[in-house]
Design an enzyme around this catalytic site. Structure first.
Site, PDB file in Angstrom:
ATOM      1  N   GLN A 153     -10.154  -3.819  -3.075  1.00 63.22           N
ATOM      2  CA  GLN A 153     -11.446  -3.404  -2.522  1.00 63.22           C
ATOM      3  C   GLN A 153     -12.570  -3.732  -3.495  1.00 63.22           C
ATOM      4  OE1 GLN A 153     -12.255  -1.900   0.574  1.00 63.22           O
ATOM      5  NE2 GLN A 153     -14.220  -2.610  -0.215  1.00 63.22           N
ATOM      6  N   ARG A 193     -13.190  -8.748   1.873  1.00 64.31           N
ATOM      7  CA  ARG A 193     -11.794  -8.456   1.542  1.00 64.31           C
ATOM      8  C   ARG A 193     -10.951  -9.720   1.755  1.00 64.31           C
ATOM      9  NH1 ARG A 193      -9.904  -3.192   1.710  1.00 64.31           N
ATOM     10  NH2 ARG A 193      -8.031  -4.202   0.903  1.00 64.31           N
ATOM     11  N   HIS A 233      -7.643   1.098  -6.216  1.00 60.23           N
ATOM     12  CA  HIS A 233      -7.775   0.197  -5.056  1.00 60.23           C
ATOM     13  C   HIS A 233      -8.463  -1.100  -5.531  1.00 60.23           C
ATOM     14  CE1 HIS A 233      -7.838  -1.146  -1.071  1.00 60.23           C
ATOM     15  NE2 HIS A 233      -8.671  -0.298  -0.492  1.00 60.23           N
ATOM     16  N   CYS A 259     -16.438   1.368   1.324  1.00 56.16           N
ATOM     17  CA  CYS A 259     -15.251   0.535   1.565  1.00 56.16           C
ATOM     18  C   CYS A 259     -14.749   0.649   2.993  1.00 56.16           C
ATOM     19  CB  CYS A 259     -14.157   0.879   0.569  1.00 56.16           C
ATOM     20  SG  CYS A 259     -13.455   2.522   0.781  1.00 56.16           S
ATOM     21  N   ARG A 287       0.892  -1.182   0.000  1.00 49.56           N
ATOM     22  CA  ARG A 287       0.000   0.000   0.000  1.00 49.56           C
ATOM     23  C   ARG A 287       0.911   1.207   0.000  1.00 49.56           C
ATOM     24  NH1 ARG A 287      -5.205   1.421   3.629  1.00 49.56           N
ATOM     25  NH2 ARG A 287      -6.019   0.043   2.024  1.00 49.56           N
ATOM     26  N   ASP A 310     -17.765   6.980  -0.549  1.00 45.69           N
ATOM     27  CA  ASP A 310     -16.522   6.876   0.220  1.00 45.69           C
ATOM     28  C   ASP A 310     -16.299   8.216   0.912  1.00 45.69           C
ATOM     29  OD1 ASP A 310     -14.143   5.938   1.246  1.00 45.69           O
ATOM     30  OD2 ASP A 310     -13.060   5.920  -0.660  1.00 45.69           O
TER      31      ASP A 310
HETATM   32  N1   CP Z   1     -11.087  -0.124   2.704  1.00 45.42           N
HETATM   33  C1   CP Z   1      -9.810  -0.158   3.127  1.00 45.42           C
HETATM   34  O1   CP Z   1      -8.877  -0.309   2.305  1.00 45.42           O
HETATM   35  O2   CP Z   1      -9.652  -0.103   4.462  1.00 45.42           O
HETATM   36  P1   CP Z   1      -8.269   0.148   5.229  1.00 45.42           P
HETATM   37  O3   CP Z   1      -7.779   1.519   4.828  1.00 45.42           O
HETATM   38  O4   CP Z   1      -8.611   0.050   6.678  1.00 45.42           O
HETATM   39  O5   CP Z   1      -7.293  -0.916   4.797  1.00 45.42           O
END
Ligand code: CP
Length: 308
Positions: A137, A294, A134, A266, A107, A225
């Site tokens: 997700q 997830r 992403h 998400c 990430r 979001d």
């Molecule tokens: N939706 C998501 O990626 O959550 P986090 O940022 O907690 O990993």
């Protein structure tokens, strides 16, 4: 060796197989305590590096648990604690990590970091979120829609609010899974034009509708979001809130969607900002299934990456 970098870069047949596999994996674990290993230990003797340059709850825990359930081992690394955060190149980091681990999930901020990691790693690399996309997700979101309402093909999916990295991957999924997408956002917060152009070239019906009530009309799925993403400066916060107030998902807005429409987010959510608690906790919300998925979707992604 397969990298999972983005939904539009992955063969649609493989994406469909991953969703089917995720459904099978989830069903096989029904009722088991979370620490119970899967029947097939497909990651036995495998080591997985999980690198985070940004905060995370879901991505971090779901990847970690997923690897362990599949019999593998993880190391969770923070970008700032690694030499990567102190001048070592991404390419050199990729080469070194590839000598220790069998799979890398990262990430990061810039997409170029992910791409450079993938170019120089000799093990698969998974995109755990960049400023632009992403994909993990959205694999979970497709899985969640399909387990509730069957195939997502030809359904109307509506995105409300900031044109961020999550909607970018949702647009890619529209192209690969064949659903219609309507994006309702102010002019200055639309997704990158290139994402929309790519989907339209694939034949996707992409609507840009600034009126949220019109956008949600007849929706099968409503998605939103947070209004300010992790990489946005806090100085944009007040301006964003003013721009996006009209795009809040509340009960009145959901009433414009189909009566059985689903709501997804998400997470993490800012209750009372982009969505009201009554929608988040209401009967159309599938956000907790979405978060759980997830885990199952990413297990299917990891298996695909490693040819398992
Ligand atoms: N939706 C998501 O990626 O959550 P986090 O940022 O907690 O990993």
């Amino acid at each position: 060796m397969n990298h999972f970098l983005d939904i539009h870069k992955t063969d649609p047949a493989d994406l469909h197989r991953m969703i089917s596999e995720a459904k099978r994996i989830k069903t096989a674990r029904k009722g088991l305590p979370k620490g119970t290993p899967d029947a097939e230990a497909v990651l036995a003797n495998h080591m997985v590096a999980l690198i985070f340059e940004k905060p995370s709850t879901r991505t971090r825990v779901s990847f970690d648990v997923g690897v362990r359930q599949m019999g593998g081992q993880t190391m969770v690394l923070s970008g700032s604690d690694m030499q990567l955060g102190h001048g070592e190149t991404i390419a050199d980091t990729a080469r070194v990590l590839s000598r220790y681990v069998d799979l890398i999930m990262i990430r990061t901020f810039e997409e170029s970091t992910l791409l450079e990691m993938a170019e120089h790693a000799t093990v698969p690399v998974i995109n755990g979120l960049t400023n632009r996309t992403h994909p993990c997700q959205i694999m979970a979101d497709v899985l969640t829609y399909e387990e509730h309402h069957g195939s997502i093909r030809d359904k109307k999916v509506v995105w409300l609010g900031d044109g961020n990295n999550v909607v970018a991957s949702l647009i890619h999924a529209a192209g690969q899974f064949g659903f219609d997408i309507t994006i309702s956002a102010p002019e200055t917060l639309q997704p990158e034009a290139g994402f929309v152009a790519w989907a339209r070239e694939k034949g996707v019906n992409v609507e840009l509708e600034s009126n949220p009530q019109k956008a949600v009309e007849g929706a099968d799925l409503v998605v939103t979001d947070t209004w300010v993403s992790m990489h946005d400066s806090q100085t944009t916060k007040e301006r964003r809130h003013n721009q996006l107030r009209a795009y809040q998902v509340d009960d009145a807005l959901m009433a414009h969607a189909k009566p059985d429409a689903l709501f997804m987010h998400c997470l993490p959510a800012h209750r009372g900002e982009e969505v009201t608690s009554s929608v988040m906790d209401g009967p159309q919300s599938v956000i907790w299934d979405e978060a759980e998925n997830r885990l199952h979707a990413q297990k299917a992604v990891m298996r695909w990456c490693l040819g398992k």
